[in-house]
Design an enzyme around this catalytic site. Structure first.
Site, PDB file in Angstrom:
ATOM      1  CG  HIS A  62      -0.129  -0.204   1.834  1.00  0.00           C
ATOM      2  ND1 HIS A  62       0.078  -0.062   3.352  1.00  0.00           N
ATOM      3  CD2 HIS A  62      -1.273  -0.304   1.447  1.00  0.00           C
ATOM      4  CE1 HIS A  62      -0.318  -0.606   3.527  1.00  0.00           C
ATOM      5  NE2 HIS A  62      -1.774  -0.412   2.917  1.00  0.00           N
ATOM      6  CG  ASP A  66      -5.607   2.842   6.239  1.00  0.00           C
ATOM      7  OD1 ASP A  66      -5.160   2.550   5.090  1.00  0.00           O
ATOM      8  OD2 ASP A  66      -5.635   1.721   6.581  1.00  0.00           O
ATOM      9  CG  HIS A  67      -0.992   2.166   5.943  1.00  0.00           C
ATOM     10  ND1 HIS A  67      -0.267   1.628   6.798  1.00  0.00           N
ATOM     11  CD2 HIS A  67      -2.386   1.635   5.675  1.00  0.00           C
ATOM     12  CE1 HIS A  67      -1.436   0.449   6.802  1.00  0.00           C
ATOM     13  NE2 HIS A  67      -2.176   0.910   6.458  1.00  0.00           N
ATOM     14  CG  HIS A 142      -2.718  -4.611   1.075  1.00  0.00           C
ATOM     15  ND1 HIS A 142      -3.956  -5.585   1.570  1.00  0.00           N
ATOM     16  CD2 HIS A 142      -3.640  -4.014   0.835  1.00  0.00           C
ATOM     17  CE1 HIS A 142      -4.859  -4.245   2.257  1.00  0.00           C
ATOM     18  NE2 HIS A 142      -4.158  -3.476   2.393  1.00  0.00           N
ATOM     19  CG  ASP A 212      -2.824  -2.221   5.665  1.00  0.00           C
ATOM     20  OD1 ASP A 212      -2.934  -2.280   6.501  1.00  0.00           O
ATOM     21  OD2 ASP A 212      -3.559  -2.294   4.629  1.00  0.00           O
ATOM     22  CG  HIS A 270      -4.518  -2.083   9.948  1.00  0.00           C
ATOM     23  ND1 HIS A 270      -5.558  -3.260   9.343  1.00  0.00           N
ATOM     24  CD2 HIS A 270      -4.004  -1.205   9.196  1.00  0.00           C
ATOM     25  CE1 HIS A 270      -5.654  -1.960   8.506  1.00  0.00           C
ATOM     26  NE2 HIS A 270      -4.535  -1.271   7.917  1.00  0.00           N
TER      27      HIS A 270
END
Length: 303
Positions: A62, A66-67, A142, A212, A270
């Site tokens: 996504h 942070d990804h 998410h 997530d 995570h």
């Protein structure tokens, strides 16, 4: 053939000195796949001696920073190092615009082909396939469109039972057909069955990545019998209300998914930076599911 997962980053939104943001490297039958690319991923690669240019496919779960914030820098470095081979980038709709805008505004010229596959919906589908493996995607729950991924080996050829084959009297010219699973008729009109002179292929292995997501029982069908499962565990059970609010999972919930999916092993990740130790994550998950691993960045898991 080898099938390994290297944890490049196992932390949540805020990187720490111990844990980088989410990123993993999967090597499967001479294929190299990067899953997510949080800030600092290329530094982690250098630290853990990963060769940038070997990456053939990048899977993005996504578009939260942070990804994905490490991806423009990684591609820039690949260019500076002279990459010429195409790079496949698979992710939710918007990943192409995100990257091309970065390149346009920074004046970066991309000197090698980028092949984008944008996932328009969360529907389960095969997003990559070759003779060695398949990559499936499935929806997570998410705050924005988020994808999970499952990497499956394809079945190999059967293995010759030399003793049985020689006893059959068949010509060696038939070996390739027999290990491909075909029965043959030899020059004397005798039927030689593949299953009588070969062993079954080695069992195929699989790895699933659940980025997530809130607790989502619907995942179980997509994760059934997976050999190695990564599932986010941002919070402990006492913060379960916070997990609901932020569409994340607890360690117990991750373990419940692993148990109900009949996964063989579970990696948690995570982790929120609020936790100084992951001991309680381990204990809570092990109260549900036995084979739980808390990774350190740089750790390699053999599927």
């Amino acid at each position: 053939m080898s099938f390994n997962v290297t944890i490049l980053g196992s932390g949540a939104a805020v990187p720490t000195l111990k844990r980088g943001t989410t990123s993993q490297l999967v090597t499967c039958n001479q294929r190299t796949i990067l899953i997510d690319c949080g800030e600092g991923t290329q530094i982690q690669m250098r630290k853990f001696k990963v060769k940038f240019q070997n990456i053939q496919v990048i899977l993005i779960s996504h578009l939260h920073g942070d990804h994905v914030f490490g991806l423009p820098g990684l591609i820039s470095t690949m260019q500076l190092l002279g990459r010429q081979d195409p790079l496949k980038i698979i992710g939710p709709k918007g990943i192409k615009e995100f990257l091309l805008n970065q390149f346009k505004l920074s004046g970066l010229y991309n000197g090698f082909p980028l092949e984008f596959t944008e996932l328009e919906t969360n529907a389960k589908q095969i997003v990559f396939e070759d003779k060695c493996l398949e990559i499936h995607t499935f929806p997570l729950k998410h705050r924005i469109q988020t994808q999970g991924y499952r990497i499956n080996e394809k079945p190999g050829k059967r293995r010759l039972d030399v003793e049985a084959f020689e006893a059959s009297g068949a010509s060696r010219s038939y070996i390739q057909k027999l290990i491909a699973g075909d029965d043959i008729m030899d020059n004397e009109g005798r039927i030689v069955k593949s299953e009588d002179v070969t062993f079954p292929p080695k069992p195929i292995k699989s790895y699933a990545f659940c980025s997530d997501t809130a607790y989502l029982p619907e995942l179980i069908d997509s994760l059934k019998d997976v050999d190695l499962l990564y599932h986010e565990a941002t919070f402990l059970d006492k913060e379960s209300e916070r997990a609901v609010e932020t569409f994340h999972s607890t360690a117990k919930q991750a373990a419940t998914i692993a148990l109900k999916s009949n996964a063989k092993r579970l990696i948690l990740g995570h982790f929120s930076a609020r936790y100084k130790s992951m001991e309680n994550h381990q204990l809570e998950a092990e109260s549900i599911f036995e084979r739980v691993y808390i990774p350190t960045d740089g750790e390699i898991f053999h599927v």
